[in-house]
Design an enzyme around this catalytic site. Structure first.
Site, PDB file in Angstrom:
ATOM      1  N   HIS A  93      34.092 -43.572   7.977  1.00 61.75           N
ATOM      2  CA  HIS A  93      34.820 -42.721   7.024  1.00 61.75           C
ATOM      3  C   HIS A  93      34.199 -41.333   6.903  1.00 61.75           C
ATOM      4  CE1 HIS A  93      32.073 -44.222   3.718  1.00 61.75           C
ATOM      5  NE2 HIS A  93      32.288 -43.019   3.243  1.00 61.75           N
ATOM      6  N   ASP A 229      32.089 -49.965   9.267  1.00 60.59           N
ATOM      7  CA  ASP A 229      32.223 -48.548   8.922  1.00 60.59           C
ATOM      8  C   ASP A 229      31.166 -47.671   9.616  1.00 60.59           C
ATOM      9  OD1 ASP A 229      32.840 -46.168   7.684  1.00 60.59           O
ATOM     10  OD2 ASP A 229      32.980 -47.021   5.679  1.00 60.59           O
ATOM     11  N   SER A 661      26.746 -42.283   1.752  1.00 60.04           N
ATOM     12  CA  SER A 661      27.456 -42.901   2.859  1.00 60.04           C
ATOM     13  C   SER A 661      26.833 -42.452   4.161  1.00 60.04           C
ATOM     14  CB  SER A 661      28.925 -42.497   2.849  1.00 60.04           C
ATOM     15  OG  SER A 661      29.625 -43.348   2.010  1.00 60.04           O
TER      16      SER A 661
HETATM   17  N1  ARG Z   1      34.167 -46.212  -1.293  1.00 61.87           N
HETATM   18  C1  ARG Z   1      33.533 -45.573  -0.189  1.00 61.87           C
HETATM   19  C2  ARG Z   1      33.112 -44.166  -0.606  1.00 61.87           C
HETATM   20  O1  ARG Z   1      33.148 -43.858  -1.759  1.00 61.87           O
HETATM   21  C3  ARG Z   1      34.364 -45.579   1.042  1.00 61.87           C
HETATM   22  C4  ARG Z   1      35.535 -44.672   1.035  1.00 61.87           C
HETATM   23  C5  ARG Z   1      36.340 -44.661   2.299  1.00 61.87           C
HETATM   24  N2  ARG Z   1      37.117 -45.845   2.482  1.00 61.87           N
HETATM   25  C6  ARG Z   1      38.371 -46.053   1.970  1.00 61.87           C
HETATM   26  N3  ARG Z   1      38.942 -47.209   2.166  1.00 61.87           N
HETATM   27  N4  ARG Z   1      39.047 -45.142   1.310  1.00 61.87           N
HETATM   28  O2  ARG Z   1      33.200 -43.158   0.005  1.00 61.87           O
HETATM   29  N1  GLU Z   2      31.424 -44.353   0.124  1.00 59.29           N
HETATM   30  C1  GLU Z   2      30.521 -43.490  -0.579  1.00 59.29           C
HETATM   31  C2  GLU Z   2      30.235 -42.212   0.208  1.00 59.29           C
HETATM   32  O1  GLU Z   2      31.071 -41.754   0.941  1.00 59.29           O
HETATM   33  C3  GLU Z   2      29.310 -44.254  -0.915  1.00 59.29           C
HETATM   34  C4  GLU Z   2      29.661 -45.187  -1.969  1.00 59.29           C
HETATM   35  C5  GLU Z   2      29.034 -44.818  -3.286  1.00 59.29           C
HETATM   36  O2  GLU Z   2      29.600 -44.048  -4.047  1.00 59.29           O
HETATM   37  O3  GLU Z   2      27.940 -45.343  -3.500  1.00 59.29           O
HETATM   38  O4  GLU Z   2      29.214 -41.586   0.046  1.00 59.29           O
END
Ligand code: ARG
Ligand code: GLU
Length: 739
Positions: A93, A229, A661
């Site tokens: 991502h 990921d 991330s």
């Molecule tokens: N929750 C993760 C973050 O905050 C992954 C986001 C990307 N993935 C998604 N399914 N939208 O960035």
């Molecule tokens: N998916 C998040 C990022 O893109 C990390 C998840 C979180 O917030 O800890 O940094």
């Protein structure tokens, strides 16, 4: 009796210690001073110098922040170096934009994945950079010099600006480095970070989305998780290993430090450490701020986004083209939406406001014990309460502007079109041509991912929310028509807007732009979407933004004071600064958790779980055939668990947030065991309050990455560049703190 009290005290101390242990995002330069002892107790085998040093190559030299070159101060993700030829691992991502940019219908790398089979096939990415932290330094005395308790805020701010500018200029060494001084502990301390930015970063590989984004938004923020990921890049440098923009002459970058990769797996209780660039946390807010976020801001934006997501879901299910056009928008909306829901649940479960109030009561008791403290902090909480009470409706309106009116794609486009007003009689033809061309380019990009009906429905939702929820004094004037001309019917108003405006129609807007002359300014200014945009901007700029900014700056001053006071009040506690997109180290253990009564979540997932989720009817759960074959044949190579299962993700108790991330997850020897990519839903309130029982970071097991590269993609030659380490000398259990 005494013994019982003593035992109780020891227990409290021990519990206190364990609780303390995993919360925190620590500054690399203060590890020895504050956390090394704890880290060693939990099993860490290296020294602070091994992590951060300015005299020798160290682990921090293998960690990078991912940046967009136009704004290199902001690290949008983290990455780590895994080969002496500059190979870089990060999340899928995080690489998504780059992968998407290279994708076309013929070469759809997002869907099918991409692997460069040799270096010449690696794909350059304009605008993408990585930043290496050279050093960090406490510059508080320099930044705050000449400032006393009597300096007024304005003078203080300008002195600080001047001092920071001087420090940054000197540290940049004529532009060789990017130097940035940021406030820590709400402006009680200041630290300088010096970065070197590399500007040629090429895409090496990415799995298909059915692996890299497996589970999609359905599983996002959730455990058990099975998302592969990851994506892979390579940093290039000039012949002297120095930064250079893309050039065929560039060569793979030779890093100072490379992470070894441990493939002997993780077990519950193993020490883990995360290094990287957490973006923002607000752990030391007063109760009133948490109340505002929880009761006012979050519910508003959750409500709006729930509706948008429903609209998008319906439209995307009906039409495959709409799915492609709006997938990325929906993912963006869903990501924060889901986090806020989790955050609010977590804050409620933790009783966060009451906990903060309790702390504040204790604080005030302490304040009232001394005249000098009374003088300094006596009014603090009263002032906080007044300011937040005053701020709440403005803050809500501010949020609504950005969640509704400014979030509408057509209103945003209308705003871009107002640039045409820069063209007047005296404008040189080349300048006019350039402006029109640029605008036409954005217009073309815009309509590639535009679906009129979907957009109109979103618009109607946005306007309804704004119209019903926001004080009429803050309405752009055109919204009055809803009452005067449309009997309060937002749907009729929307239809009118879409029938009168040229903005949503490429066949009208395109010719209007290409034929634009100053004589057409009136027509532009009369377009109802342009009117809506301009009036909204005007209201926001005059009635909302100045007040929010001014109040926030008053609040900042209180934060500074409160932070100082809290650290005096809890003088035995070691405070860590809130995340601010600077380099941090978090440590913890591989750990399971209990999300609810009677349920314990195991700390790792396996490929079996992917097969269980497999469902060709659900977009997020389509498993690629090749992966199924590998599963059936148990063709896991050397990457399997001892019991023969194939690991995918694991959870640990490292304190992380957005920006982490792609961060390396390391074992007690500083070897790579996984890549951080998410948090568990039950723990998302950790941005405001950390709960050691519930907060977990989610990492992709490095063995799954290697398995996908080697067995799935057939790009095993990349592994030849990496240093895979099988077994540790002996699997020592981490020292149990309670022993
Ligand atoms: N929750 C993760 C973050 O905050 C992954 C986001 C990307 N993935 C998604 N399914 N939208 O960035
Ligand atoms: N998916 C998040 C990022 O893109 C990390 C998840 C979180 O917030 O800890 O940094």
């Amino acid at each position: 009796m005494n013994r019982i009290i003593l035992l109780g005290l020891v227990a409290i101390l021990l519990i206190g210690k364990t609780v303390f242990a995993n919360e925190g995002m620590w500054l690399p330069i203060l590890l020895e001073k504050y956390t090394m002892e704890q880290m060693r107790q939990q099993g860490f085998k290296l020294t602070a110098e091994d992590l951060y040093s300015i005299n020798q190559a160290c682990l921090k030299d293998a960690v990078v922040g991912l940046v967009h070159l136009e704004n290199p101060h902001h690290h949008f993700c983290t990455g780590e170096i895994v080969s002496t030829q500059g190979l870089l691992l990060t999340n899928h991502h995080c690489g998504y934009g780059a992968i998407q940019n290279h994708s076309t219908l013929e070469n759809d790398y997002l869907t099918y994945g991409f692997w460069a089979m040799e270096k010449s096939e690696e794909l350059p990415n304009e605008g993408l950079g990585v930043s290496f932290l050279k050093r960090m330094e406490d510059v508080t005395p320099q930044v705050l010099s000449q400032i006393t308790g009597n300096t007024d805020e304005q003078t203080r701010d300008s002195l600080i600006d001047v001092h920071i500018a001087g420090i940054e200029l000197a540290a940049s060494e004529n532009g060789t480095y990017l130097a940035k001084v940021k406030p820590f502990f709400a402006g009680n301390e200041y630290y300088l970070s010096v970065y070197k930015i590399y500007r040629d970063v090429r895409l090496v590989g990415a799995p298909p989305s059915a692996i890299g984004k497996f589970g999609g938004d359905t599983d996002n923020w959730m455990w058990p998780r099975h998302t592969g990921d990851f994506s892979m890049f390579r940093i290039y440098a000039d012949k002297n290993n120095e930064p250079a923009g893309y050039s065929e002459e560039n060569v793979p970058f030779t890093p100072a430090k490379v992470f070894d990769i441990a493939i002997d797996g993780v077990q519950k209780g193993d020490f883990t450490m995360v290094m990287g660039y957490p973006g923002t946390t607000t752990e030391y807010l007063p109760s009133m701020a948490v109340t505002m976020q929880k009761e006012t801001i979050n519910p508003g934006r959750i409500k709006i986004r729930t509706q948008s997501l429903n609209t998008l879901k319906t439209a995307m299910e009906k039409d495959p083209l709409v799915r492609i056009q709006y997938a990325s928008k929906a993912a963006g909306i869903a990501n924060s939406w889901k986090k806020w829901i989790g955050e609010n649940k977590g804050l409620t479960r933790l009783d966060a406001v009451a906990k903060k109030q309790e702390l504040e009561e204790g604080f005030m008791e302490w304040v009232n014990q001394s005249e000098s403290r009374k003088k300094e902090y006596g009014l603090l909480l009263t002032e906080y309460a007044e300011l937040y009470k005053f701020l709440a409706p403005y803050s809500l309106t501010h949020n609504y502007f950005f969640e509704t009116i400014f979030e509408s794609d057509v209103i945003d486009l209308a705003g871009k079109c107002t640039l045409l007003k820069q063209i007047n009689k005296g404008t040189a033809p080349e300048k006019t041509g350039e402006l029109k061309n640029n605008l036409m380019e954005s217009v073309n990009v815009f309509f590639k991912d535009y679906h009129l009906k979907t957009d109109q429905k979103l618009f109607e939702d946005y306007i309804s929310f704004f119209y019903y929820d926001i004080d009429k004094n803050f309405h752009p004037e055109i919204l009055r028509l809803i009452d005067t001309d449309f009997k309060g019917d937002v749907n009729a108003f929307t239809q009118w807007i879409y029938s009168q405006s040229m903005i949503p129609y490429p066949d009208k807007l395109g010719p209007f732009i290409s034929d634009y002359t100053p004589a057409k300014q009136k027509k532009l200014e009369k377009d109802p979407l342009v009117v809506l945009f301009s009036q909204s901007l005007q209201v926001y700029r005059t009635l909302i933004n100045p007040i929010v900014t001014e109040t926030q700056s008053k609040i900042s001053k209180l934060h500074r004071l409160y932070m100082k006071g809290l650290r005096e009040y809890q003088s035995n506690k070691i405070f860590y600064p809130d995340a601010n997109s600077t380099f941090r180290v978090s440590f913890g253990q591989v750990d399971d958790y209990k999300p609810m009564d009677a349920v314990t979540y195991r700390y790792y997932t396996t490929l079996t779980g992917i097969m269980e989720k497999d469902n060709p009817g659900i977009y997020d759960y389509k498993v690629p055939e090749h992966l199924k074959r590998l599963y059936c044949n148990k063709d896991f190579g050397r990457y399997a668990n001892p019991d023969g299962s194939m690991p995918v993700c694991f959870t640990a108790s490292n304190h992380t947030t957005g920006g982490n991330s792609g961060s390396p997850v390391l074992n007690s020897r500083g070897q790579l065991i996984g890549i951080n990519f998410d948090r568990n839903w039950e723990g998302t309130m950790s941005d405001l309050m950390y709960d050691p029982d519930m907060c977990r970071n989610i990492a992709l097991d490095v063995r799954y990455i290697l398995f996908i590269i080697d067995k799935y993609a057939g790009a095993g030659y990349l592994l030849d560049e990496m240093n895979l380490i099988k077994s540790k000398p002996s699997r020592e259990l981490p020292v149990q703190i309670a022993q």
